[in-house]
Design a protein around this motif. Structure first.
Motif, mmCIF file in Angstrom:
data_model
loop_
_atom_site.group_PDB
_atom_site.id
_atom_site.type_symbol
_atom_site.label_atom_id
_atom_site.label_comp_id
_atom_site.label_asym_id
_atom_site.label_seq_id
_atom_site.Cartn_x
_atom_site.Cartn_y
_atom_site.Cartn_z
ATOM 1 N N MET A 1 0.795 -1.154 0.130
ATOM 2 C CA MET A 1 0.101 -0.082 0.114
ATOM 3 C C MET A 1 1.016 1.229 -0.107
ATOM 4 O O MET A 1 1.743 1.368 0.924
ATOM 5 C CB MET A 1 -0.937 -0.146 1.367
ATOM 6 N N THR A 2 0.358 2.315 -0.989
ATOM 7 C CA THR A 2 1.415 3.452 -0.894
ATOM 8 C C THR A 2 0.975 4.250 0.094
ATOM 9 O O THR A 2 -0.017 4.500 0.481
ATOM 10 C CB THR A 2 1.268 3.930 -2.327
ATOM 11 N N LYS A 3 1.938 4.904 0.659
ATOM 12 C CA LYS A 3 1.994 5.895 1.829
ATOM 13 C C LYS A 3 1.414 7.316 1.110
ATOM 14 O O LYS A 3 1.870 7.838 0.212
ATOM 15 C CB LYS A 3 2.971 6.168 2.682
ATOM 16 N N PRO A 4 0.222 8.073 1.855
ATOM 17 C CA PRO A 4 0.094 9.160 1.279
ATOM 18 C C PRO A 4 1.101 10.368 1.573
ATOM 19 O O PRO A 4 1.902 10.157 2.374
ATOM 20 C CB PRO A 4 -1.313 9.751 2.135
ATOM 21 N N PRO A 5 1.074 11.333 0.724
ATOM 22 C CA PRO A 5 2.201 12.399 0.682
ATOM 23 C C PRO A 5 2.129 13.346 1.769
ATOM 24 O O PRO A 5 0.665 13.371 2.243
ATOM 25 C CB PRO A 5 2.212 13.086 -0.539
ATOM 26 N N LEU A 6 3.023 13.963 2.499
ATOM 27 C CA LEU A 6 2.835 14.661 3.845
ATOM 28 C C LEU A 6 4.135 15.664 3.634
ATOM 29 O O LEU A 6 5.150 15.174 3.773
ATOM 30 C CB LEU A 6 2.640 14.100 4.949
ATOM 31 N N ARG A 289 3.866 6.396 8.587
ATOM 32 C CA ARG A 289 2.435 6.291 8.021
ATOM 33 C C ARG A 289 2.437 7.063 6.620
ATOM 34 O O ARG A 289 1.279 7.013 5.813
ATOM 35 C CB ARG A 289 1.915 7.053 9.047
ATOM 36 N N TYR A 290 3.520 8.164 6.445
ATOM 37 C CA TYR A 290 3.394 9.013 5.191
ATOM 38 C C TYR A 290 4.599 8.902 4.353
ATOM 39 O O TYR A 290 5.650 8.570 5.053
ATOM 40 C CB TYR A 290 2.985 10.422 5.735
ATOM 41 N N GLU A 291 4.560 9.316 3.151
ATOM 42 C CA GLU A 291 5.610 9.694 2.438
ATOM 43 C C GLU A 291 6.119 11.132 2.674
ATOM 44 O O GLU A 291 5.337 12.059 2.301
ATOM 45 C CB GLU A 291 5.335 9.647 0.994
#
Length: 316
Positions: A1-6, A289-291
Motif C-alpha cells: 500500500m502506498t503511503k499518502p504524501p505529507l 505512515r506517510y511519504e
C-alpha cells in the motif's frame, strides 16, 4: 500500500534553549563531581523524558529542601527559587548549586533593584508556576503583586500608583503580554518597566517561528510537557496564527492520528525543555505512515551559551 504524501514543516529554532541546556549540564556535572545521589529541588526543567534520564543517572528529585539530607549536594531548578531556599541550605551548611536560568536571574536582580528604590512590583505571570513563585519570593510578602490578565490589572490594589515597577515571567506569550503591559501603563502612567523585555530570547524566537509556520500547516504539533509554560504558549500562538489544529504532545505515542486524517501538511516545533530526540521520534512516527517531505522554517539562528557555576568548574 502506498503511503499518502505529507509535508512536515520543521520550526527553527525549536527545543532546548541555553538555560535548559545549562541546567541539565549542571546536574550531569554535579553527578560526575560528587557521585550519586545528587538531589534536585523541583524538576530541573519541565520535561519527563529529561527528568527520567537524569534520575537514571542518580539524580533524586524532591519538591522541598527538607526532603534532602544535609550531607549531599542539592541543585535548584532552572525556574529559580525564592530567596528563603538558598538561605535555608546555607544555614544547614549544605553544598548547593543554583541552576536558575541567567535570564530569570536577571528578572530577580531587576526586582531587587526596584525594591531598593522604594518601588512596589507588579509581576505579569502565571499563578503557581515555579518561576513566578521564585521571582515573587525574592522580595518580602506584599512587595510583588501578581497579574495574569488585562482584567487583573483593572482590579489590582497597589500601595502608591506613583511608585511602581513591573517585571514578567520569561516564558509568556509575547502578544498577550503586550496587552497587559499596555493596560498597566494606561492605569499607572508612571510605572517603570524593564530596560529590555523580560520574555527571553528563546521564547520569543520559538513563537516567531511558529507564527511563520502556522499559515502553511493543516495541523501543528508542539512537542513538550503539559506543565511547560513556554510549550503551552506555542500551542496558543499556533492557533492564533491561523493553524486550525494546534496540539501539545509529550511523545510520538501521544499523537492523535484520527484527528490528522486527510491532512497534507503538519508543522512541528518543541518547547524550550524538549530534547531533539523527541522531535526525531515524532518525525519517524510520521515517516511510518506517510511519504514525508521535510521543509525547514527558520526565523532566527541562536548561538547563546551560558557558563555553568564556578563550583562545578573547579576540581573537588
Amino acid at each position: 500500500m502506498t503511503k499518502p504524501p505529507l509535508t512536515l514543516y520543521l520550526a527553527a529554532p525549536r527545543g532546548f534553549c541555553a538555560g535548559v541546556d545549562r541546567a541539565i549540564k549542571i546536574v550531569e556535572m554535579a553527578l560526575e563531581k560528587w557521585g550519586a545521589p545528587v538531589y534536585v529541588r523541583h524538576e530541573i526543567v519541565h520535561n519527563k523524558y529529561v527528568v527520567d534520564g537524569l534520575r537514571d543517572k542518580g539524580a533524586v528529585f524532591v519538591e522541598e529542601l527538607d526532603e534532602c539530607p544535609d550531607d549531599r549536594p542539592v541543585i535548584f531548578s532552572a525556574h529559580g527559587v525564592p530567596k528563603a531556599v538558598p538561605a535555608a541550605a546555607a544555614k544547614r551548611e549544605m553544598i548547593y548549586v543554583d541552576a536558575t536560568c541567567p535570564l530569570v536571574s536577571k528578572v530577580h536582580i531587576e526586582a531587587a533593584r526596584h525594591h531598593e528604590n522604594g518601588l512596589q512590583m507588579i509581576m505579569i505571570g502565571h499563578e503557581g508556576h515555579p518561576e513566578t513563585i521564585g521571582t515573587m519570593g525574592q522580595l518580602p510578602d506584599g512587595e510583588v503583586l501578581l497579574v495574569e490578565t488585562v482584567e487583573d490589572v483593572a482590579a489590582v490594589q497597589v500601595r502608591d500608583p506613583e511608585r511602581l515597577a513591573f517585571v514578567t515571567q520569561t516564558t509568556l506569550s509575547v502578544d498577550d503580554t503586550i496587552d497587559i503591559v499596555e493596560a498597566l501603563k494606561v492605569r499607572f502612567p508612571k510605572i517603570v518597566g524593564p530596560h529590555k523585555e523580560d520574555i527571553c530570547y528563546a521564547t520569543t524566537n520559538r513563537q516567531e517561528a511558529v507564527k511563520a509556520m502556522a499559515p502553511k500547516c493543516d495541523a501543528m504539533l508542539v512537542v513538550g510537557a503539559p506543565n511547560s509554560s513556554n510549550s503551552k504558549r506555542l500551542v496558543e500562538v499556533g492557533s492564533k496564527a491561523g493553524c486550525a489544529y494546534s496540539q501539545l504532545v509529550q511523545r510520538a505515542p501521544d499523537i492523535d492520528w484520527r484527528s490528522l486524517e486527510g491532512i497534507a501538511s503538519v508543522g512541528i516545533t518543541a518547547g524550550a525543555s524538549a530534547p531533539e530526540e523527541l522531535i526525531t521520534e515524532v518525525i519517524d512516527a510520521f515517516r511510518d505512515r506517510y511519504e514525508v517531505t521535510v521543509e525547514m522554517v527558520e526565523t532566527a539562528v541562536e548561538n547563546v551559551e551560558f557558563k555553568v557555576p564556578r563550583v562545578l568548574r573547579v576540581p573537588a
